[in-house]
Design a protein around this motif. Sequence first.
Motif, PDB file in Angstrom:
ATOM      1  N   THR A 162       0.976  -1.200  -0.120  1.00  0.00           N
ATOM      2  CA  THR A 162       0.019  -0.158   0.047  1.00  0.00           C
ATOM      3  C   THR A 162       0.847   1.265   0.141  1.00  0.00           C
ATOM      4  O   THR A 162       1.948   1.317   0.455  1.00  0.00           O
ATOM      5  N   LEU A 163       0.494   2.041  -0.496  1.00  0.00           N
ATOM      6  CA  LEU A 163       1.076   3.552  -0.439  1.00  0.00           C
ATOM      7  C   LEU A 163      -0.032   4.598  -0.242  1.00  0.00           C
ATOM      8  O   LEU A 163      -0.991   4.484  -0.955  1.00  0.00           O
ATOM      9  N   CYS A 164       0.110   5.553   0.745  1.00  0.00           N
ATOM     10  CA  CYS A 164      -0.871   6.313   1.130  1.00  0.00           C
ATOM     11  C   CYS A 164      -0.269   7.884   1.087  1.00  0.00           C
ATOM     12  O   CYS A 164       0.691   8.269   1.609  1.00  0.00           O
ATOM     13  N   GLY A 170       3.568   3.971   3.706  1.00  0.00           N
ATOM     14  CA  GLY A 170       2.874   2.319   3.299  1.00  0.00           C
ATOM     15  C   GLY A 170       3.889   1.411   3.417  1.00  0.00           C
ATOM     16  O   GLY A 170       5.080   1.530   3.977  1.00  0.00           O
ATOM     17  N   GLY A 171       3.488   0.227   2.975  1.00  0.00           N
ATOM     18  CA  GLY A 171       4.512  -1.131   3.163  1.00  0.00           C
ATOM     19  C   GLY A 171       3.954  -2.110   2.446  1.00  0.00           C
ATOM     20  O   GLY A 171       2.715  -2.151   1.984  1.00  0.00           O
ATOM     21  N   LYS A 172       4.422  -3.358   2.906  1.00  0.00           N
ATOM     22  CA  LYS A 172       4.039  -4.600   2.388  1.00  0.00           C
ATOM     23  C   LYS A 172       2.896  -5.245   3.340  1.00  0.00           C
ATOM     24  O   LYS A 172       2.838  -5.072   4.455  1.00  0.00           O
ATOM     25  N   PHE A 173       2.065  -6.138   2.463  1.00  0.00           N
ATOM     26  CA  PHE A 173       0.919  -6.727   3.042  1.00  0.00           C
ATOM     27  C   PHE A 173       1.464  -7.756   4.137  1.00  0.00           C
ATOM     28  O   PHE A 173       2.654  -8.361   3.800  1.00  0.00           O
ATOM     29  N   SER A 217      -6.059  -7.097   4.171  1.00  0.00           N
ATOM     30  CA  SER A 217      -6.794  -6.653   2.910  1.00  0.00           C
ATOM     31  C   SER A 217      -6.006  -5.353   2.492  1.00  0.00           C
ATOM     32  O   SER A 217      -5.329  -5.075   3.455  1.00  0.00           O
ATOM     33  N   PRO A 218      -6.317  -4.780   1.296  1.00  0.00           N
ATOM     34  CA  PRO A 218      -5.440  -3.458   1.209  1.00  0.00           C
ATOM     35  C   PRO A 218      -5.658  -2.252   2.410  1.00  0.00           C
ATOM     36  O   PRO A 218      -4.589  -1.687   2.688  1.00  0.00           O
TER      37      PRO A 218
END
Length: 157
Positions: A5-7, A36-39, A44-45
């Motif tokens: 994800t990236l916010c 953000g970072g890795k799941f 979920s996203p």
Amino acid sequence: MRNTTLCYIERGREYLLLHRNKKQHDENKDKWVGIGGKFEEGESPEDCLLREVCEETGLRLTRWRYRAIVTFVSDEWGTEYMHLFTADRWSGELRTDCEEGELAWLDKKELLKKPIWEGDRIFLRLLDTGRPFFSLKLRYRGDRLVEAVLDGEALPL
């Protein structure tokens, strides 16, 4: 393939950014990026977004929008599906330390003068113009962007 994800957390005409300058083996070394970072397994996203923002900044998002899926293809780093978000409401106090780099509020126009990935310029422009949900594919050779495809249509580079 990785999911991340990236916010881009917005405060007026500013984004909260992370200057990635602390880790040695970091594909984003010395670049300015969103948060953000890795799941993690089973996330979920949105789960990943909320966890990563809290871990890196100390903030708890209270309003966010899922804006895009960005597919990065790299000859050095493999393929990544990045779930792109913006947020404009949160609670909590901004952390002053982050193990991945330095956090800073930057004017959106100033960001474009900083070291960022070429493809980030494309999706930042799309975010700024309010484009509805989009799919963007960015192919890199090393640090050089060699292909950009927006919603199935090739973009000029």
